[in-house]
Design a protein around this motif. Structure first.
Motif, PDB file in Angstrom:
ATOM      1  N   THR A  72      -8.539 -52.677  -4.154  1.00 52.27           N
ATOM      2  CA  THR A  72      -8.277 -53.627  -5.236  1.00 52.27           C
ATOM      3  C   THR A  72      -7.270 -53.135  -6.262  1.00 52.27           C
ATOM      4  N   ARG A  73      -6.273 -53.960  -6.476  1.00 51.22           N
ATOM      5  CA  ARG A  73      -5.260 -53.623  -7.468  1.00 51.22           C
ATOM      6  C   ARG A  73      -5.054 -54.787  -8.446  1.00 51.22           C
ATOM      7  N   GLY A  74      -5.515 -55.949  -8.051  1.00 50.28           N
ATOM      8  CA  GLY A  74      -5.326 -57.103  -8.935  1.00 50.28           C
ATOM      9  C   GLY A  74      -6.384 -58.149  -8.680  1.00 50.28           C
ATOM     10  N   PHE A  75      -6.476 -59.089  -9.600  1.00 52.33           N
ATOM     11  CA  PHE A  75      -7.438 -60.186  -9.473  1.00 52.33           C
ATOM     12  C   PHE A  75      -6.721 -61.506  -9.556  1.00 52.33           C
ATOM     13  N   TRP A 125     -17.356 -52.298  -4.950  1.00 52.08           N
ATOM     14  CA  TRP A 125     -17.970 -53.377  -5.723  1.00 52.08           C
ATOM     15  C   TRP A 125     -19.381 -53.676  -5.223  1.00 52.08           C
ATOM     16  N   GLY A 126     -19.534 -53.665  -3.864  1.00 47.40           N
ATOM     17  CA  GLY A 126     -20.826 -54.019  -3.269  1.00 47.40           C
ATOM     18  C   GLY A 126     -21.924 -53.055  -3.693  1.00 47.40           C
ATOM     19  N   GLY A 127     -21.691 -51.745  -3.475  1.00 48.34           N
ATOM     20  CA  GLY A 127     -22.690 -50.730  -3.791  1.00 48.34           C
ATOM     21  C   GLY A 127     -22.921 -50.636  -5.290  1.00 48.34           C
ATOM     22  N   ILE A 172     -23.973 -42.938  -4.327  1.00 48.37           N
ATOM     23  CA  ILE A 172     -23.126 -41.852  -3.809  1.00 48.37           C
ATOM     24  C   ILE A 172     -21.918 -42.439  -3.081  1.00 48.37           C
ATOM     25  N   ASP A 173     -20.860 -41.663  -3.020  1.00 45.83           N
ATOM     26  CA  ASP A 173     -19.657 -42.114  -2.316  1.00 45.83           C
ATOM     27  C   ASP A 173     -18.986 -40.906  -1.672  1.00 45.83           C
ATOM     28  N   ALA A 174     -18.372 -41.144  -0.514  1.00 48.63           N
ATOM     29  CA  ALA A 174     -17.742 -40.046   0.228  1.00 48.63           C
ATOM     30  C   ALA A 174     -16.421 -39.607  -0.412  1.00 48.63           C
ATOM     31  N   LEU A 175     -15.802 -40.501  -1.201  1.00 49.14           N
ATOM     32  CA  LEU A 175     -14.503 -40.146  -1.789  1.00 49.14           C
ATOM     33  C   LEU A 175     -14.689 -39.154  -2.940  1.00 49.14           C
ATOM     34  N   ASP A 191      -9.671 -66.955 -10.396  1.00 51.27           N
ATOM     35  CA  ASP A 191     -11.105 -67.256 -10.420  1.00 51.27           C
ATOM     36  C   ASP A 191     -11.951 -66.075  -9.955  1.00 51.27           C
ATOM     37  N   TYR A 192     -12.076 -65.097 -10.821  1.00 53.55           N
ATOM     38  CA  TYR A 192     -12.956 -63.952 -10.580  1.00 53.55           C
ATOM     39  C   TYR A 192     -13.993 -63.921 -11.707  1.00 53.55           C
ATOM     40  N   PRO A 193     -14.907 -64.913 -11.729  1.00 54.21           N
ATOM     41  CA  PRO A 193     -15.821 -65.012 -12.881  1.00 54.21           C
ATOM     42  C   PRO A 193     -16.669 -63.762 -13.084  1.00 54.21           C
TER      43      PRO A 193
HETATM   44  C1  LIG Z   1      -5.130 -52.237   0.850  1.00 54.66           C
HETATM   45  C2  LIG Z   1      -6.142 -53.187   0.225  1.00 54.66           C
HETATM   46  C3  LIG Z   1      -5.774 -53.887  -0.922  1.00 54.66           C
HETATM   47  C4  LIG Z   1      -6.680 -54.764  -1.515  1.00 54.66           C
HETATM   48  N1  LIG Z   1      -6.307 -55.424  -2.652  1.00 54.66           N
HETATM   49  C5  LIG Z   1      -7.186 -56.210  -3.282  1.00 54.66           C
HETATM   50  C6  LIG Z   1      -6.859 -56.827  -4.522  1.00 54.66           C
HETATM   51  O1  LIG Z   1      -5.771 -56.639  -5.059  1.00 54.66           O
HETATM   52  N2  LIG Z   1      -7.778 -57.632  -5.115  1.00 54.66           N
HETATM   53  C7  LIG Z   1      -9.010 -57.843  -4.553  1.00 54.66           C
HETATM   54  O2  LIG Z   1      -9.811 -58.547  -5.147  1.00 54.66           O
HETATM   55  N3  LIG Z   1      -9.367 -57.256  -3.381  1.00 54.66           N
HETATM   56  C8  LIG Z   1      -8.496 -56.452  -2.749  1.00 54.66           C
HETATM   57  N4  LIG Z   1      -8.851 -55.844  -1.567  1.00 54.66           N
HETATM   58  C9  LIG Z   1     -10.195 -56.097  -1.025  1.00 54.66           C
HETATM   59  C10 LIG Z   1     -11.222 -55.239  -1.781  1.00 54.66           C
HETATM   60  O3  LIG Z   1     -10.759 -53.920  -1.878  1.00 54.66           O
HETATM   61  C11 LIG Z   1     -12.546 -55.294  -1.020  1.00 54.66           C
HETATM   62  O4  LIG Z   1     -12.931 -56.657  -0.855  1.00 54.66           O
HETATM   63  C12 LIG Z   1     -13.649 -54.597  -1.789  1.00 54.66           C
HETATM   64  O5  LIG Z   1     -13.264 -53.284  -2.117  1.00 54.66           O
HETATM   65  C13 LIG Z   1     -14.923 -54.583  -0.939  1.00 54.66           C
HETATM   66  O6  LIG Z   1     -15.935 -53.925  -1.655  1.00 54.66           O
HETATM   67  P1  LIG Z   1     -17.100 -53.205  -0.906  1.00 54.66           P
HETATM   68  O7  LIG Z   1     -17.995 -52.606  -1.956  1.00 54.66           O
HETATM   69  O8  LIG Z   1     -17.716 -54.125   0.078  1.00 54.66           O
HETATM   70  O9  LIG Z   1     -16.419 -52.059  -0.021  1.00 54.66           O
HETATM   71  P2  LIG Z   1     -15.473 -50.856  -0.459  1.00 54.66           P
HETATM   72  O10 LIG Z   1     -14.754 -51.115  -1.729  1.00 54.66           O
HETATM   73  O11 LIG Z   1     -14.695 -50.522   0.769  1.00 54.66           O
HETATM   74  O12 LIG Z   1     -16.515 -49.686  -0.774  1.00 54.66           O
HETATM   75  C14 LIG Z   1     -17.175 -48.968   0.224  1.00 54.66           C
HETATM   76  C15 LIG Z   1     -17.343 -47.556  -0.332  1.00 54.66           C
HETATM   77  O13 LIG Z   1     -18.219 -46.857   0.536  1.00 54.66           O
HETATM   78  C16 LIG Z   1     -17.748 -45.520   0.702  1.00 54.66           C
HETATM   79  N5  LIG Z   1     -18.305 -45.066   1.976  1.00 54.66           N
HETATM   80  C17 LIG Z   1     -18.079 -45.586   3.198  1.00 54.66           C
HETATM   81  N6  LIG Z   1     -18.803 -44.912   4.107  1.00 54.66           N
HETATM   82  C18 LIG Z   1     -19.498 -43.956   3.443  1.00 54.66           C
HETATM   83  C19 LIG Z   1     -20.407 -42.952   3.836  1.00 54.66           C
HETATM   84  N7  LIG Z   1     -20.791 -42.804   5.109  1.00 54.66           N
HETATM   85  N8  LIG Z   1     -20.911 -42.144   2.897  1.00 54.66           N
HETATM   86  C20 LIG Z   1     -20.565 -42.289   1.580  1.00 54.66           C
HETATM   87  N9  LIG Z   1     -19.696 -43.219   1.155  1.00 54.66           N
HETATM   88  C21 LIG Z   1     -19.169 -44.051   2.073  1.00 54.66           C
HETATM   89  C22 LIG Z   1     -16.231 -45.659   0.691  1.00 54.66           C
HETATM   90  O14 LIG Z   1     -15.650 -44.426   0.293  1.00 54.66           O
HETATM   91  C23 LIG Z   1     -16.029 -46.766  -0.346  1.00 54.66           C
HETATM   92  O15 LIG Z   1     -15.799 -46.253  -1.660  1.00 54.66           O
HETATM   93  C24 LIG Z   1      -7.970 -54.950  -0.949  1.00 54.66           C
HETATM   94  C25 LIG Z   1      -8.337 -54.230   0.204  1.00 54.66           C
HETATM   95  C26 LIG Z   1      -7.440 -53.359   0.767  1.00 54.66           C
HETATM   96  C27 LIG Z   1      -7.860 -52.580   1.994  1.00 54.66           C
END
Ligand SMILES: Cc1cc2nc3c(=O)[nH]c(=O)nc-3n(C[C@H](O)[C@H](O)[C@H](O)COP(=O)(O)OP(=O)(O)OC[C@H]3O[C@@H](n4cnc5c(N)ncnc54)[C@H](O)[C@@H]3O)c2cc1C
Length: 229
Positions: A54-57, A9-11, A30-33, A60-62
């Motif tokens: 993330t699997r659900g919301f 979500w952040g990127g 870009i992403d490593a996955l 309050d996820y505006p």
């Molecule tokens: C098991 C689990 C269940 C969750 N369930 C929920 C839920 O139901 N609802 C909810 O709202 N939130 C949920 N969360 C929280 C939510 O997933 C995170 O808050 C959200 O994904 C954070 O977003 P982000 O962009 O900061 O990081 P991330 O989503 O972690 O994204 C970071 C991305 O960067 C990539 N990356 C990392 N390092 C590198 C690199 N060196 N080179 C290239 N790519 C790289 C990773 O592959 C990843 O895709 C859950 C988290 C977990 C762990």
């Protein structure tokens, strides 16, 4: 040229904002996955399904609602209705978290207590009025524990006192809580060992990835206030 590393979500949000800013640049995300969209099931090395994120919301996820509207997506087509979530300890199901705004009065009455049909018919559609956090969550969750004894559940009242004291206090009170760890907080407010071990600790391990003794009491209170209770 901009390269954004990580398509969560952040990127993704950063890339979107940059694209929409009108900046004249080449933007690459870009992403490593192999498949960061989450469409491809994520498996462990032994082939077991892994919940990677993330699997659900919650309600309050505006930003998600806004994104759906922007993309002209009907939320009813892509999301299920809000559902209960379940909390497991190594011993099995501990509690079911209700959909708070849909908790009915009848959900709060344990099935072991007989109620006359005329009463249950009269209240069957009555939704519990919204109560302030965390009182509402405690009331709605109280009957939904599967194994934790009543006396241990009742010790949740300590969290209510802690919330009023901590989150209702000024910045200096909150700083004191921040210096305390959550383990000490639970002792101070006399939460039962069983409630902590079987419900609160697993919740913290899932929500904040650390046990109570390694977490700030303030951060834990905020998590419980906004999310878990
Ligand atoms: C098991 C689990 C269940 C969750 N369930 C929920 C839920 O139901 N609802 C909810 O709202 N939130 C949920 N969360 C929280 C939510 O997933 C995170 O808050 C959200 O994904 C954070 O977003 P982000 O962009 O900061 O990081 P991330 O989503 O972690 O994204 C970071 C991305 O960067 C990539 N990356 C990392 N390092 C590198 C690199 N060196 N080179 C290239 N790519 C790289 C990773 O592959 C990843 O895709 C859950 C988290 C977990 C762990």
């Amino acid at each position: 040229k901009f390269v954004i590393v990580g398509g969560g979500w952040g990127g993704w949000g950063a890339a979107k904002a940059l694209c929409e800013s009108g900046v004249n640049a080449e933007i690459t995300l870009i992403d490593a996955l192999p498949d960061p969209t989450g469409n491809t099931p994520y498996l462990s090395p032994t082939g077991k399904p892994v919940e990677a994120g993330t699997r659900g919301f919650w309600m309050d996820y505006p930003n998600i609602n806004k994104l759906c509207a922007e993309l002209d997506i009907d939320e009813d087509d892509v999301f299920t209705p809000f559902t209960n979530s379940s909390f497991y300890s190594p011993d099995g199901l501990e509690a079911t978290a209700p959909v708070f705004s849909k908790t009915k009065l009848t959900d709060l009455i344990p099935s072991t207590i007989p109620i006359p049909d005329v009463v249950s018919d009269a209240i069957s559609d009555t939704i519990v009025p919204a109560l302030p956090s965390p009182l509402g969550q405690i009331v709605a969750t109280f009957p939904l524990f599967e194994r934790i004894p009543l006396a241990d559940r009742a010790s949740m009242a300590g969290l209510l006192l802690a919330t009023i004291d901590c989150l209702g206090g000024d910045e200096s009170v909150q700083e004191q809580y921040d210096r305390m760890n959550a383990h000490d907080l639970f002792l101070k407010f006399r939460l039962s060992k069983r409630l902590v071990e079987d419900f609160i600790k697993p919740t913290l391990l899932v929500g904040l990835f650390k046990p109570p003794e390694e977490l700030s009491a303030l951060v834990v209170m905020e998590l419980l206030y906004y999310y878990a209770l």
